[in-house]
Design a protein around this motif. Structure first.
Motif, PDB file in Angstrom:
ATOM      1  N   ILE A   5       0.521   3.206 -16.648  1.00  0.00           N
ATOM      2  CA  ILE A   5       0.266   4.474 -17.368  1.00  0.00           C
ATOM      3  C   ILE A   5      -0.201   5.399 -16.087  1.00  0.00           C
ATOM      4  CG2 ILE A   5      -1.342   5.857 -18.682  1.00  0.00           C
ATOM      5  CD1 ILE A   5      -1.398   3.555 -20.747  1.00  0.00           C
ATOM      6  N   ILE A   6      -1.091   4.662 -15.516  1.00  0.00           N
ATOM      7  CA  ILE A   6      -1.300   5.616 -14.304  1.00  0.00           C
ATOM      8  C   ILE A   6      -0.159   5.772 -13.227  1.00  0.00           C
ATOM      9  CG2 ILE A   6      -2.954   5.726 -11.891  1.00  0.00           C
ATOM     10  CD1 ILE A   6      -5.144   4.060 -13.692  1.00  0.00           C
ATOM     11  N   GLY A   7       0.476   4.783 -13.034  1.00  0.00           N
ATOM     12  CA  GLY A   7       1.633   4.921 -12.108  1.00  0.00           C
ATOM     13  C   GLY A   7       2.723   5.721 -12.713  1.00  0.00           C
ATOM     14  N   ILE A   8       3.026   5.858 -13.957  1.00  0.00           N
ATOM     15  CA  ILE A   8       3.770   6.970 -14.670  1.00  0.00           C
ATOM     16  C   ILE A   8       3.388   8.382 -14.462  1.00  0.00           C
ATOM     17  CG2 ILE A   8       5.036   7.780 -16.756  1.00  0.00           C
ATOM     18  CD1 ILE A   8       4.980   4.510 -17.713  1.00  0.00           C
ATOM     19  N   ALA A   9       2.031   8.441 -14.739  1.00  0.00           N
ATOM     20  CA  ALA A   9       1.514   9.767 -14.637  1.00  0.00           C
ATOM     21  C   ALA A   9       1.630  10.335 -13.224  1.00  0.00           C
ATOM     22  CB  ALA A   9      -0.122   9.807 -14.951  1.00  0.00           C
ATOM     23  N   ALA A  10       1.191   9.498 -12.134  1.00  0.00           N
ATOM     24  CA  ALA A  10       1.615   9.889 -10.760  1.00  0.00           C
ATOM     25  C   ALA A  10       2.833  10.427 -10.577  1.00  0.00           C
ATOM     26  CB  ALA A  10       1.061   8.755  -9.913  1.00  0.00           C
ATOM     27  N   THR A  11       3.871   9.515 -11.144  1.00  0.00           N
ATOM     28  CA  THR A  11       5.333   9.829 -10.929  1.00  0.00           C
ATOM     29  C   THR A  11       5.690  11.356 -11.566  1.00  0.00           C
ATOM     30  OG1 THR A  11       5.877   7.570 -10.843  1.00  0.00           O
ATOM     31  CG2 THR A  11       7.628   9.057 -11.645  1.00  0.00           C
ATOM     32  N   LEU A  12       5.014  11.287 -12.730  1.00  0.00           N
ATOM     33  CA  LEU A  12       5.354  12.871 -13.394  1.00  0.00           C
ATOM     34  C   LEU A  12       4.657  14.058 -12.460  1.00  0.00           C
ATOM     35  CD1 LEU A  12       4.786  11.672 -17.254  1.00  0.00           C
ATOM     36  CD2 LEU A  12       6.781  12.043 -15.931  1.00  0.00           C
ATOM     37  N   PHE A  37      -1.481   8.127  -7.385  1.00  0.00           N
ATOM     38  CA  PHE A  37      -0.648   6.863  -6.641  1.00  0.00           C
ATOM     39  C   PHE A  37      -1.807   5.908  -5.800  1.00  0.00           C
ATOM     40  CE2 PHE A  37       3.456   8.488  -7.287  1.00  0.00           C
ATOM     41  CZ  PHE A  37       4.021   7.626  -7.883  1.00  0.00           C
ATOM     42  N   VAL A  38      -2.982   6.875  -5.243  1.00  0.00           N
ATOM     43  CA  VAL A  38      -3.912   5.984  -4.472  1.00  0.00           C
ATOM     44  C   VAL A  38      -4.788   4.947  -5.549  1.00  0.00           C
ATOM     45  CG1 VAL A  38      -6.243   6.292  -3.183  1.00  0.00           C
ATOM     46  CG2 VAL A  38      -4.040   7.780  -2.806  1.00  0.00           C
ATOM     47  N   VAL A  39      -5.244   5.530  -6.666  1.00  0.00           N
ATOM     48  CA  VAL A  39      -5.832   4.659  -7.676  1.00  0.00           C
ATOM     49  C   VAL A  39      -4.891   3.578  -8.004  1.00  0.00           C
ATOM     50  CG1 VAL A  39      -6.821   4.625  -9.958  1.00  0.00           C
ATOM     51  CG2 VAL A  39      -6.990   6.468  -8.338  1.00  0.00           C
ATOM     52  N   TYR A  40      -3.625   4.053  -8.202  1.00  0.00           N
ATOM     53  CA  TYR A  40      -2.542   2.923  -8.694  1.00  0.00           C
ATOM     54  C   TYR A  40      -2.264   1.769  -7.700  1.00  0.00           C
ATOM     55  CZ  TYR A  40       1.967   0.878 -10.116  1.00  0.00           C
ATOM     56  OH  TYR A  40       3.011   0.177 -10.618  1.00  0.00           O
ATOM     57  N   GLY A  41      -2.180   2.256  -6.448  1.00  0.00           N
ATOM     58  CA  GLY A  41      -2.178   1.482  -5.375  1.00  0.00           C
ATOM     59  C   GLY A  41      -3.191   0.409  -5.108  1.00  0.00           C
ATOM     60  N   LEU A  43      -5.430  -0.625  -7.506  1.00  0.00           N
ATOM     61  CA  LEU A  43      -5.373  -1.232  -8.665  1.00  0.00           C
ATOM     62  C   LEU A  43      -4.467  -2.593  -8.747  1.00  0.00           C
ATOM     63  CD1 LEU A  43      -5.953   1.239 -11.627  1.00  0.00           C
ATOM     64  CD2 LEU A  43      -7.565  -0.318 -10.670  1.00  0.00           C
ATOM     65  N   ILE A  44      -3.297  -2.249  -8.153  1.00  0.00           N
ATOM     66  CA  ILE A  44      -2.179  -3.442  -7.866  1.00  0.00           C
ATOM     67  C   ILE A  44      -2.337  -4.026  -6.483  1.00  0.00           C
ATOM     68  CG2 ILE A  44      -1.019  -2.052  -9.629  1.00  0.00           C
ATOM     69  CD1 ILE A  44       1.234  -1.489  -7.116  1.00  0.00           C
ATOM     70  N   GLY A  45      -3.078  -3.498  -5.753  1.00  0.00           N
ATOM     71  CA  GLY A  45      -3.154  -4.206  -4.576  1.00  0.00           C
ATOM     72  C   GLY A  45      -2.166  -4.135  -3.496  1.00  0.00           C
ATOM     73  N   ALA A  46      -1.909  -2.712  -3.428  1.00  0.00           N
ATOM     74  CA  ALA A  46      -0.529  -2.340  -2.915  1.00  0.00           C
ATOM     75  C   ALA A  46      -0.819  -1.431  -1.769  1.00  0.00           C
ATOM     76  CB  ALA A  46       0.585  -1.534  -3.509  1.00  0.00           C
ATOM     77  N   PHE A  47      -1.476  -2.070  -0.613  1.00  0.00           N
ATOM     78  CA  PHE A  47      -2.044  -1.248   0.572  1.00  0.00           C
ATOM     79  C   PHE A  47      -0.735  -0.157   1.038  1.00  0.00           C
ATOM     80  CE2 PHE A  47      -2.230  -0.721   5.288  1.00  0.00           C
ATOM     81  CZ  PHE A  47      -3.255  -0.291   5.394  1.00  0.00           C
ATOM     82  N   SER A  48       0.344  -0.242   0.996  1.00  0.00           N
ATOM     83  CA  SER A  48       1.175   0.768   1.816  1.00  0.00           C
ATOM     84  C   SER A  48       1.357   1.956   0.834  1.00  0.00           C
ATOM     85  CB  SER A  48       2.758   0.282   1.729  1.00  0.00           C
ATOM     86  OG  SER A  48       3.067  -0.274   0.546  1.00  0.00           O
ATOM     87  N   THR A  49       1.056   1.715  -0.481  1.00  0.00           N
ATOM     88  CA  THR A  49       1.121   2.724  -1.650  1.00  0.00           C
ATOM     89  C   THR A  49      -0.056   3.685  -1.557  1.00  0.00           C
ATOM     90  OG1 THR A  49       2.475   1.375  -3.162  1.00  0.00           O
ATOM     91  CG2 THR A  49       1.074   3.373  -4.053  1.00  0.00           C
ATOM     92  N   TRP A  50      -1.269   3.093  -1.364  1.00  0.00           N
ATOM     93  CA  TRP A  50      -2.399   4.047  -1.375  1.00  0.00           C
ATOM     94  C   TRP A  50      -2.509   4.615  -0.228  1.00  0.00           C
ATOM     95  CZ3 TRP A  50      -6.270   2.858   1.761  1.00  0.00           C
ATOM     96  CH2 TRP A  50      -6.821   1.689   2.050  1.00  0.00           C
ATOM     97  N   LEU A  51      -2.058   3.745   1.279  1.00  0.00           N
ATOM     98  CA  LEU A  51      -2.322   4.267   2.553  1.00  0.00           C
ATOM     99  C   LEU A  51      -1.354   5.503   2.458  1.00  0.00           C
ATOM    100  CD1 LEU A  51      -3.221   4.149   5.262  1.00  0.00           C
ATOM    101  CD2 LEU A  51      -1.365   2.939   5.687  1.00  0.00           C
ATOM    102  N   LEU A  52      -0.081   5.529   2.276  1.00  0.00           N
ATOM    103  CA  LEU A  52       0.949   6.633   2.288  1.00  0.00           C
ATOM    104  C   LEU A  52       0.328   7.744   1.456  1.00  0.00           C
ATOM    105  CD1 LEU A  52       3.526   7.950   2.951  1.00  0.00           C
ATOM    106  CD2 LEU A  52       4.478   6.896   0.951  1.00  0.00           C
ATOM    107  N   ASN A  53       0.092   7.596   0.312  1.00  0.00           N
ATOM    108  CA  ASN A  53      -0.471   8.689  -0.232  1.00  0.00           C
ATOM    109  C   ASN A  53      -1.892   9.157  -0.212  1.00  0.00           C
ATOM    110  OD1 ASN A  53       1.489   9.336  -3.012  1.00  0.00           O
ATOM    111  ND2 ASN A  53       1.489   6.906  -2.601  1.00  0.00           N
TER     112      ASN A  53
END
Length: 69
Positions: A5-12, A37-41, A43-53
């Motif tokens: 839900i957080i990822g979809i909201a970020a995308t929107l 997307f930082v929160v999403y990254g 939560l899912i442990g995706a360093f590249s996602t939260w770093l980029l955003n």
């Protein structure tokens, strides 16, 4: 499920930022999406996602502050 839900909201939010003509509004909406997307990254442990955003947020804030001066 909460993660998605957080990822979809970020995308929107990021998608919506492309529908706006005013550059200031584009940056503000994109900051909201990137923050999600930082929160999403995190939560899912995706360093590249939260770093980029996180870096995108910093860049948008820099240009918003620069524009105000």
């Amino acid at each position: 499920m909460l993660y998605e839900i957080i990822g979809i909201a970020a995308t929107l939010f990021v998608l919506a930022s492309f529908l706006v003509n005013d550059l200031t509004k584009v940056r503000i909406i994109n900051i909201a999406g990137a923050a999600l997307f930082v929160v999403y990254g995190i939560l899912i442990g995706a360093f590249s996602t939260w770093l980029l955003n996180g870096l995108l947020i910093a860049i948008h804030i820099y240009y918003l502050v620069k524009k105000r001066k």
